[in-house]
Write a protein that holds these residues in place. Structure first.
Motif, PDB file in Angstrom:
ATOM      1  N   ALA A  96       0.846  -1.197   0.000  1.00 20.84           N
ATOM      2  CA  ALA A  96       0.000   0.000   0.000  1.00 20.84           C
ATOM      3  C   ALA A  96       0.883   1.250   0.000  1.00 20.84           C
ATOM      4  CB  ALA A  96      -0.929  -0.006   1.208  1.00 20.84           C
ATOM      5  N   ALA A  97       1.908   1.235   0.823  1.00 23.15           N
ATOM      6  CA  ALA A  97       2.830   2.367   0.875  1.00 23.15           C
ATOM      7  C   ALA A  97       3.571   2.529  -0.445  1.00 23.15           C
ATOM      8  CB  ALA A  97       3.826   2.177   2.019  1.00 23.15           C
ATOM      9  N   ARG A  98       3.942   1.426  -1.049  1.00 23.85           N
ATOM     10  CA  ARG A  98       4.688   1.490  -2.316  1.00 23.85           C
ATOM     11  C   ARG A  98       3.843   2.036  -3.456  1.00 23.85           C
ATOM     12  NH1 ARG A  98       8.659  -3.778  -2.265  1.00 23.85           N
ATOM     13  NH2 ARG A  98       9.827  -3.111  -0.419  1.00 23.85           N
ATOM     14  N   VAL A  99       2.535   1.824  -3.416  1.00 22.01           N
ATOM     15  CA  VAL A  99       1.661   2.441  -4.419  1.00 22.01           C
ATOM     16  C   VAL A  99       1.749   3.958  -4.285  1.00 22.01           C
ATOM     17  CG1 VAL A  99      -0.738   2.769  -5.134  1.00 22.01           C
ATOM     18  CG2 VAL A  99       0.082   0.470  -4.565  1.00 22.01           C
ATOM     19  N   VAL A 100       1.759   4.435  -3.059  1.00 21.74           N
ATOM     20  CA  VAL A 100       1.823   5.882  -2.812  1.00 21.74           C
ATOM     21  C   VAL A 100       3.117   6.480  -3.343  1.00 21.74           C
ATOM     22  CG1 VAL A 100       1.948   7.649  -1.002  1.00 21.74           C
ATOM     23  CG2 VAL A 100       0.299   5.772  -0.804  1.00 21.74           C
ATOM     24  N   VAL A 101       4.242   5.810  -3.108  1.00 15.45           N
ATOM     25  CA  VAL A 101       5.539   6.364  -3.496  1.00 15.45           C
ATOM     26  C   VAL A 101       6.003   5.880  -4.864  1.00 15.45           C
ATOM     27  CG1 VAL A 101       6.234   6.728  -1.105  1.00 15.45           C
ATOM     28  CG2 VAL A 101       6.881   4.610  -2.266  1.00 15.45           C
ATOM     29  N   SER A 102       5.138   5.159  -5.574  1.00 17.35           N
ATOM     30  CA  SER A 102       5.442   4.652  -6.925  1.00 17.35           C
ATOM     31  C   SER A 102       6.671   3.747  -6.950  1.00 17.35           C
ATOM     32  CB  SER A 102       5.611   5.812  -7.912  1.00 17.35           C
ATOM     33  OG  SER A 102       4.433   6.570  -7.974  1.00 17.35           O
ATOM     34  N   ALA A 103       6.777   2.877  -5.974  1.00 20.11           N
ATOM     35  CA  ALA A 103       7.857   1.885  -5.933  1.00 20.11           C
ATOM     36  C   ALA A 103       7.294   0.535  -6.378  1.00 20.11           C
ATOM     37  CB  ALA A 103       8.427   1.787  -4.516  1.00 20.11           C
ATOM     38  N   PRO A 104       8.156  -0.365  -6.844  1.00 22.03           N
ATOM     39  CA  PRO A 104       7.675  -1.696  -7.267  1.00 22.03           C
ATOM     40  C   PRO A 104       7.030  -2.444  -6.109  1.00 22.03           C
ATOM     41  CG  PRO A 104       9.959  -1.354  -7.939  1.00 22.03           C
ATOM     42  CD  PRO A 104       9.585  -0.208  -7.045  1.00 22.03           C
ATOM     43  N   LEU A 105       5.954  -3.166  -6.428  1.00 21.58           N
ATOM     44  CA  LEU A 105       5.250  -3.957  -5.417  1.00 21.58           C
ATOM     45  C   LEU A 105       5.962  -5.279  -5.181  1.00 21.58           C
ATOM     46  CD1 LEU A 105       1.550  -3.498  -6.563  1.00 21.58           C
ATOM     47  CD2 LEU A 105       2.876  -2.114  -4.967  1.00 21.58           C
ATOM     48  N   ASN A 106       5.782  -5.817  -3.986  1.00 17.93           N
ATOM     49  CA  ASN A 106       6.279  -7.147  -3.653  1.00 17.93           C
ATOM     50  C   ASN A 106       5.067  -8.050  -3.566  1.00 17.93           C
ATOM     51  OD1 ASN A 106       7.352  -9.470  -2.641  1.00 17.93           O
ATOM     52  ND2 ASN A 106       8.094  -8.579  -0.740  1.00 17.93           N
ATOM     53  N   LEU A 107       4.836  -8.853  -4.602  1.00 18.27           N
ATOM     54  CA  LEU A 107       3.685  -9.732  -4.651  1.00 18.27           C
ATOM     55  C   LEU A 107       4.071 -11.190  -4.406  1.00 18.27           C
ATOM     56  CD1 LEU A 107       1.877  -8.077  -7.674  1.00 18.27           C
ATOM     57  CD2 LEU A 107       1.458  -7.693  -5.246  1.00 18.27           C
ATOM     58  N   GLU A 108       5.318 -11.425  -4.118  1.00 13.95           N
ATOM     59  CA  GLU A 108       5.829 -12.785  -3.940  1.00 13.95           C
ATOM     60  C   GLU A 108       5.872 -13.168  -2.474  1.00 13.95           C
ATOM     61  OE1 GLU A 108       6.804 -14.792  -6.559  1.00 13.95           O
ATOM     62  OE2 GLU A 108       6.051 -13.184  -7.835  1.00 13.95           O
ATOM     63  N   GLU A 109       5.630 -14.445  -2.209  1.00  7.65           N
ATOM     64  CA  GLU A 109       5.848 -14.989  -0.872  1.00  7.65           C
ATOM     65  C   GLU A 109       7.335 -15.047  -0.628  1.00  7.65           C
ATOM     66  OE1 GLU A 109       3.942 -16.118   1.651  1.00  7.65           O
ATOM     67  OE2 GLU A 109       2.097 -15.540   0.639  1.00  7.65           O
ATOM     68  N   PRO A 110       7.809 -14.709   0.575  1.00  6.05           N
ATOM     69  CA  PRO A 110       9.241 -14.830   0.874  1.00  6.05           C
ATOM     70  C   PRO A 110       9.665 -16.297   0.839  1.00  6.05           C
ATOM     71  CG  PRO A 110       8.022 -14.114   2.811  1.00  6.05           C
ATOM     72  CD  PRO A 110       7.047 -14.210   1.695  1.00  6.05           C
ATOM     73  N   ALA A 111      10.886 -16.530   0.382  1.00  5.02           N
ATOM     74  CA  ALA A 111      11.377 -17.902   0.269  1.00  5.02           C
ATOM     75  C   ALA A 111      11.781 -18.455   1.619  1.00  5.02           C
ATOM     76  CB  ALA A 111      12.587 -17.943  -0.661  1.00  5.02           C
TER      77      ALA A 111
END
Length: 111
Positions: A96-111
């Motif tokens: 949500a924060a990254r949408v605001v600052v136009s940064a790439p989203l993290n949609l992956e589960e951590p390994a």
């Protein structure tokens, strides 16, 4: 009106804390508004429409977490995470924060 992401929640407090932590990690202000009931999809869309930053998060009683932008149709959120885990909730807050600052989203589960 102060810029902030709005979080509408009828969900578990432990997941709400993680969503807030994710937003804080990215340095984006937020406001939590408790709700008695509501589906995450509807909560997220309403939150986005209430947010001066046009980004909202909905958390429902099942732990479903949805990030939405006010310019998107109700059924087309930025992200949707059905995994009711602390990691998924924190990722939703960060995204949500990254949408605001136009940064790439993290949609992956951590390994």
């Amino acid at each position: 009106m102060k810029p902030r992401v709005v979080v509408l929640t009828s969900g578990p407090l432990d997941l709400l804390r993680e969503i807030c932590a994710g937003l804080e990690e990215e340095g984006v202000p937020f406001e939590v508004v408790p709700q008695r009931t509501g589906a995450a999809r509807d909560l997220a869309h309403r939150a986005a429409n209430r947010s001066p930053l046009q980004v909202g998060v909905g958390l429902d009683a099942t732990g479903l977490t949805i990030v939405h932008h006010s310019k998107l149709p109700t059924g087309k959120p930025v992200s949707r995470d059905e995994a009711a885990t602390p990691q998924a909730a924190r990722r939703a807050g960060r995204n949500a924060a990254r949408v605001v600052v136009s940064a790439p989203l993290n949609l992956e589960e951590p390994a």
